[in-house]
Write a protein that holds these residues in place. Structure first.
Motif, short mmCIF file in Angstrom:
data_model
loop_
_atom_site.label_atom_id
_atom_site.label_comp_id
_atom_site.label_asym_id
_atom_site.label_seq_id
_atom_site.Cartn_x
_atom_site.Cartn_y
_atom_site.Cartn_z
N SER A 1 4.44 -5.45 5.10
CA SER A 1 4.52 -4.51 3.98
C SER A 1 5.76 -3.67 4.15
CB SER A 1 3.26 -3.64 3.93
OG SER A 1 3.32 -2.75 2.82
N ARG A 2 6.73 -3.85 3.27
CA ARG A 2 7.99 -3.12 3.30
C ARG A 2 8.65 -3.16 4.68
NH1 ARG A 2 8.08 -0.47 -1.71
NH2 ARG A 2 10.04 0.58 -1.21
N GLY A 3 8.64 -4.34 5.28
CA GLY A 3 9.31 -4.53 6.55
C GLY A 3 8.47 -4.26 7.77
N VAL A 4 7.24 -3.83 7.60
CA VAL A 4 6.36 -3.55 8.73
C VAL A 4 5.31 -4.66 8.83
CG1 VAL A 4 4.71 -1.94 9.73
CG2 VAL A 4 6.70 -1.06 8.48
N THR A 5 5.21 -5.28 9.99
CA THR A 5 4.22 -6.32 10.20
C THR A 5 2.88 -5.67 10.53
OG1 THR A 5 5.91 -7.81 11.06
CG2 THR A 5 3.62 -8.36 11.54
N ILE A 6 1.86 -6.04 9.78
CA ILE A 6 0.53 -5.46 9.96
C ILE A 6 -0.21 -6.26 11.03
CG2 ILE A 6 -1.59 -4.76 8.80
CD1 ILE A 6 1.03 -3.46 7.72
N PRO A 7 -0.77 -5.60 12.04
CA PRO A 7 -1.48 -6.34 13.08
C PRO A 7 -2.60 -7.21 12.52
CG PRO A 7 -1.15 -4.05 13.75
CD PRO A 7 -0.72 -4.15 12.32
N ASP A 8 -2.85 -8.32 13.18
CA ASP A 8 -3.88 -9.25 12.74
C ASP A 8 -5.25 -8.59 12.64
OD1 ASP A 8 -1.94 -11.19 12.74
OD2 ASP A 8 -2.51 -12.05 14.67
N PHE A 9 -5.48 -7.56 13.44
CA PHE A 9 -6.76 -6.85 13.43
C PHE A 9 -7.15 -6.43 12.02
CE2 PHE A 9 -9.49 -3.17 13.66
CZ PHE A 9 -10.34 -3.43 14.74
N TYR A 10 -6.18 -6.10 11.18
CA TYR A 10 -6.45 -5.52 9.87
C TYR A 10 -6.77 -6.55 8.78
CZ TYR A 10 -4.88 -1.09 11.81
OH TYR A 10 -4.77 0.03 12.57
N THR A 11 -6.75 -7.82 9.12
CA THR A 11 -7.13 -8.86 8.15
C THR A 11 -8.63 -9.12 8.27
OG1 THR A 11 -4.96 -9.91 8.24
CG2 THR A 11 -6.79 -11.24 7.41
N ASP B 1 -0.22 -1.00 3.31
CA ASP B 1 -1.05 -1.19 4.49
C ASP B 1 -0.46 -0.54 5.74
OD1 ASP B 1 -3.07 -2.64 3.22
OD2 ASP B 1 -1.93 -4.49 3.34
N GLN B 2 0.85 -0.36 5.77
CA GLN B 2 1.50 0.27 6.92
C GLN B 2 1.23 1.77 7.00
OE1 GLN B 2 2.92 -0.54 4.13
NE2 GLN B 2 4.63 0.80 3.60
N CYS B 3 0.60 2.34 5.98
CA CYS B 3 0.40 3.79 5.90
C CYS B 3 -0.89 4.26 6.55
CB CYS B 3 0.40 4.24 4.44
SG CYS B 3 1.69 3.53 3.38
N SER B 4 -1.71 3.37 7.08
CA SER B 4 -3.04 3.75 7.54
C SER B 4 -2.98 4.75 8.69
CB SER B 4 -3.84 2.52 7.97
OG SER B 4 -3.34 1.99 9.19
N LEU C 1 4.80 0.90 -10.76
CA LEU C 1 3.48 0.74 -10.15
C LEU C 1 3.48 -0.35 -9.08
CD1 LEU C 1 2.56 2.67 -12.35
CD2 LEU C 1 0.61 1.15 -12.80
N ALA C 2 4.20 -1.44 -9.32
CA ALA C 2 4.29 -2.49 -8.31
C ALA C 2 5.01 -1.98 -7.06
CB ALA C 2 5.02 -3.71 -8.89
N ASP C 3 6.06 -1.22 -7.26
CA ASP C 3 6.82 -0.66 -6.15
C ASP C 3 5.96 0.32 -5.35
OD1 ASP C 3 9.11 -0.24 -4.58
OD2 ASP C 3 9.87 1.35 -5.89
N LEU C 4 5.26 1.19 -6.04
CA LEU C 4 4.44 2.20 -5.38
C LEU C 4 3.27 1.58 -4.62
CD1 LEU C 4 4.48 4.82 -8.24
CD2 LEU C 4 5.10 5.32 -5.86
N SER C 5 2.83 0.40 -5.01
CA SER C 5 1.65 -0.21 -4.40
C SER C 5 1.85 -0.52 -2.92
CB SER C 5 1.26 -1.49 -5.14
OG SER C 5 2.20 -2.53 -4.91
N THR C 6 3.09 -0.55 -2.45
CA THR C 6 3.35 -0.80 -1.03
C THR C 6 3.99 0.40 -0.35
OG1 THR C 6 5.52 -1.79 -1.56
CG2 THR C 6 3.63 -3.29 -1.39
N MET C 7 4.01 1.54 -1.03
CA MET C 7 4.69 2.72 -0.50
C MET C 7 3.76 3.65 0.25
SD MET C 7 7.42 4.06 -3.34
CE MET C 7 9.06 3.34 -3.44
N CYS C 8 4.35 4.40 1.18
CA CYS C 8 3.70 5.54 1.82
C CYS C 8 4.21 6.83 1.17
CB CYS C 8 4.00 5.56 3.32
SG CYS C 8 3.49 4.08 4.21
#
Length: 443
Positions: free
Chosen positions: A34-44, A127-130, A303-310
């Motif tokens: 998400s925006r260059g950040v790889t989300i750990p597998d744990f979160y799937t 997802d990177q914002c958690s 809206l599409a852009d914001l959907s992946t933003m923090c």
């Protein structure tokens, strides 16, 4: 590595997906970014979830970036990343992530060590914002194909204050914030309230902790989090009567989204309107016809852009813009809500204040707050009083600095120590007196 160097190195993570750098393990082809950040597998989430709400799906040790070595354990405590099952506002099962924090400090109050569920304030929709990721990486920067992201783990301060008092903490990421299977349904009253209550259940299901089945439960949240815990306090009696909810701190709750929409438009945090709309469309697909009627190409792109933003991304990219630039008619989102009965009905269902809350609730709101308006939070407190709720209404008197974001953020800092102490006192069995009787003469 010296402690100071280890902490400093953990403060900053730069994830560039095109270079294959990120947090997650496993094959690069399977990684979610998400925006260059790889989300750990744990979160799937897995394909199937347990039946019972609050059931643990998985757990793993979580390394806290900001910690110090102690005699028996690290300070202020140790952490476990969790995924648990909840139910969304459509009645469907949903996986939610978060983190449980076991204090190093002793609990000096009576009875078992208490538990506080912390509901984070606005983090964003990517997802990177958690918040659970923020405990491990307090500052996240990502870069990918012209997209950037900035996420700051500002809720760490409140969590660590609670840990220092010997209170166990579990924070929820909410549905879709971290978990990669859906968008985060931002400010959805039921989704967030359920996630808060099920976090308490998940904490008590976690093995090898110092909390017990008898541990009292408190809720803590400011801004988005204030709305989430306020909703949870309303829903507890019907959704989670097994959760021993004693007290709730609800700071600056967005209880009336129509008034909040009007106030936020054109401010630094206008991006939150995009997160709200994205979440509404996911929860109720029938509203897509309204979106198609009003959203311009620029609005759809936003809206599409914001959907992946923090939050940081939204501040840099959309501060002070107006929602009128997102519509084909030049109407603001508040005007669209007023004009469309189906949308107005959906927003009305998000109203907080029409159900008696469980336990004592401290409602704190900055009198000068014009981002999440003071008036609508005060109205929620008054409504609860009329329903027979035990309410401690706390207006925070700070000067109007003529900046909506600062007017909103100031009370969080000014009141945080008092809020943590108030909540801890309630969990230690000290009673609180409702001030509903004098609320009409308070600002």
């Amino acid at each position: 590595m010296p402690v100071r160097s280890r902490i400093c190195s953990a403060l900053l993570v730069v994830a560039v997906s095109i270079a294959g750098v990120g947090f997650g393990a496993g094959p690069a082809a399977a990684a979610v970014t998400s925006r260059g950040v790889t989300i750990p597998d744990f979160y799937t989430p897995p394909a199937a979830l347990p039946a019972a709400n609050g059931s643990l799906v998985r757990a793993e040790p979580l390394a806290l970036a900001l910690s110090l070595p102690g005699i028996n354990s690290s300070l202020p405590g140790s952490a476990t990343r969790v995924m648990y099952k909840s139910t969304d506002s459509n009645g469907n099962p949903v996986a939610v992530t978060g983190a449980y924090l076991e204090p190093a400090a002793d609990w000096n109050g009576p009875g078992s060590r208490p538990l506080v569920v912390l509901a984070p304030g606005t983090m964003g929709q990517g997802d990177q914002c958690s918040t659970s990721l923020a405990l491990q990486y307090p500052l996240i920067l990502g870069v990918n194909s012209g997209q950037t992201t900035v996420s700051i783990g500002y809720e760490i301060l409140a969590m660590y204050q609670l840990l220092a008092k010997g209170v166990a903490v579990i924070q929820t990421d909410y549905p879709g914030l971290g978990t990669t299977d859906r968008l985060h349904p931002y400010v959805n009253r039921v989704d967030e309230g359920h996630a808060v209550l099920d976090a308490a259940r998940a904490a008590k299901a976690l093995p090898n902790t110092s909390i017990t089945a008898q541990s009292l439960v408190g809720l803590y949240g400011y801004s988005q989090g204030g709305g989430a815990v306020a909703s949870a306090a309303e829903l507890q009696s019907t959704y989670a009567p097994d959760v021993a909810l004693t007290a709730t701190y609800a700071g600056a709750p967005p209880a009336d989204l129509i008034k909040v929409t009007e106030a936020i438009d054109g401010t630094e945090l206008v991006g939150a309107l995009g997160w709200s709309v994205n979440g509404f469309l996911q929860t109720d697909p029938s509203l897509r016809a309204v979106a198609e009627k009003y959203l311009s190409d620029a609005g759809k792109a936003a809206l599409a852009d914001l959907s992946t933003m923090c939050v940081g991304d939204a501040l840099f990219g959309y501060a002070f813009k107006r929602s009128t630039s997102w519509t084909t008619t030049g109407k603001s989102l508040a005007d669209v809500i007023e004009a469309e009965p189906s949308l107005r009905s959906f927003i009305d269902q998000q109203f907080i204040g029409s159900r008696k809350p469980t336990g004592v609730v401290r409602v704190a709101t900055g009198v000068a707050d014009n981002l999440v308006p003071h008036g609508q939070a005060r109205t929620m407190a008054a409504d609860w009083c009329r329903l027979g709720g035990k309410v401690v209404y706390a207006p925070i008197l700070l000067p109007d600095v003529f900046d909506p974001l600062l007017n909103h953020f100031g009370p969080l800092l000014a009141d945080q120590g008092t809020a943590v102490s108030w909540l801890t006192d309630r969990l230690a069995g000290r009673s609180a007196t409702s001030n509903c009787g004098i609320l009409p003469i308070l600002p």
